[in-house]
Design an enzyme around this catalytic site. Sequence first.
Site, PDB file in Angstrom:
ATOM      1  CG  HIS A 152      -2.190  -1.039   1.028  1.00  0.00           C
ATOM      2  ND1 HIS A 152      -2.191  -2.215   1.791  1.00  0.00           N
ATOM      3  CD2 HIS A 152      -3.314  -1.130   0.036  1.00  0.00           C
ATOM      4  CE1 HIS A 152      -2.968  -2.956   1.455  1.00  0.00           C
ATOM      5  NE2 HIS A 152      -3.767  -2.353   0.512  1.00  0.00           N
TER       6      HIS A 152
ATOM      7  CG  ASP B  28      -7.597  -3.327   1.768  1.00  0.00           C
ATOM      8  OD1 ASP B  28      -7.477  -2.240   2.157  1.00  0.00           O
ATOM      9  OD2 ASP B  28      -7.035  -4.226   0.826  1.00  0.00           O
TER      10      ASP B  28
ATOM     11  CG  ASP C 290     -19.330  -0.084 -12.066  1.00  0.00           C
ATOM     12  OD1 ASP C 290     -18.170   0.143 -12.498  1.00  0.00           O
ATOM     13  OD2 ASP C 290     -19.980  -0.834 -12.945  1.00  0.00           O
TER      14      ASP C 290
ATOM     15  CG  ASP D 194      -5.820  -1.537  -4.418  1.00  0.00           C
ATOM     16  OD1 ASP D 194      -5.142  -2.519  -4.930  1.00  0.00           O
ATOM     17  OD2 ASP D 194      -6.084  -1.620  -3.267  1.00  0.00           O
TER      18      ASP D 194
ATOM     19  CG  ASP E 107      -3.452  -9.840  -9.668  1.00  0.00           C
ATOM     20  OD1 ASP E 107      -2.929  -8.511 -10.238  1.00  0.00           O
ATOM     21  OD2 ASP E 107      -3.259 -10.265  -8.614  1.00  0.00           O
TER      22      ASP E 107
END
Length: 380
Positions: free
Chosen positions: A102, A131, A183, A203, A206
């Site tokens: 981060h 998170d 979104d 962020d 993957d």
Amino acid sequence: LTHPRSAMARDLLRLALVACLCCRCCGALFADAFKLLMAPVNELVKSHKHCGWVNPMDLPVKASTSSDFEEQIEVAEDGCGNRVLLMARVLQCHEVDEHIYHEMMIHPALVAFAAAEGRAARSIFLGGSGDGAGPRELLRWKGVEKVTMVDIDYEVTRFMQEWIPSFARDSFQDPRLQLITGDAVAHLRNLEDGVTFDVLVLDFPDAFDNDVLKTLYSEEFYQLCRSRMHAGSVLVTQSGPCTEVTMAGIKSACPQLERLILPNLAKVFDHVDVIFHPMATWKPDEATPSEWSTFSIARIGKEPQRSCSGSPDSEEYHCSFSDPVMPMSELGDAVDFAKSNNDSLRYYNADVHRAALKIPRPLSDRLRRLMSKRRASTEL
């Protein structure tokens, strides 16, 4: 008289020797960067040997939940009480080394903006990072006036605040943060005309073989992001892991970056730099080499001020706008490193920033060719 073929052979040998010396020099440059970047990681591994680090999937689960977007969200715990976030039984982040990821996601991009523009970023768009650690790092900068954070899954945010509150700390109580559940693509598209951000931080998970996630790394999405940037804006996106990153670096490969992300960024942005760094816990056992993570930093507009190293006619010559062109100590009061949290950055500093820009060859050659090829195709 010297036979022309003999002269040609000598010239070719001379060129080969020069190339060999350049490669050795590049290797030495990366070896130094590798040691600097790995030192804190090695210390983390050493100091946590007694914690029973194993494959994260084998750690005991402390709590679990699910959401509309993820069937299996879990918090596991190692032998020292350090907690781990898992989704679909895949490691997302670990309390012990999440600060590395981060800090490297946020601070190089914000330092690049401050160094180029002469002021701290004021308006930030943050996509993902549910998170809570992304906003935590952004809000260390006291010059930041507003962070617009859009994440699609509030259950992850709620769950993390309950079970691993060290990630977000008090960032969700900071009045500068606007948290929107939704979104990110739709949010950017629906903003009023003319709304831009100083820095956009992406962020997202993957993509791998997920076609939906691939849209978050597409040329079309980057065009949308560009429409929300002004001439001095900076965009940073997480751009996937790398494998076989050793001190020699000759086998290093970053599949997602090379095949998907950099080709699309290069179609949209004038300047793209890649930084990468190791992690301590992203591996199944201690004997496995540390996995490395990458971020891509992009900008548009005027040619930015660059910091260069090496001779312009040598293979090791490197310039990057992301390199802090002034010592961090000279950024004045642009940065306030967590005075309110009573701690300081644990991994990132100016030396780490410079080292993270030194990509090993031949990976750096492949990235450079990708950039040149895509730029050429867009200019036709």
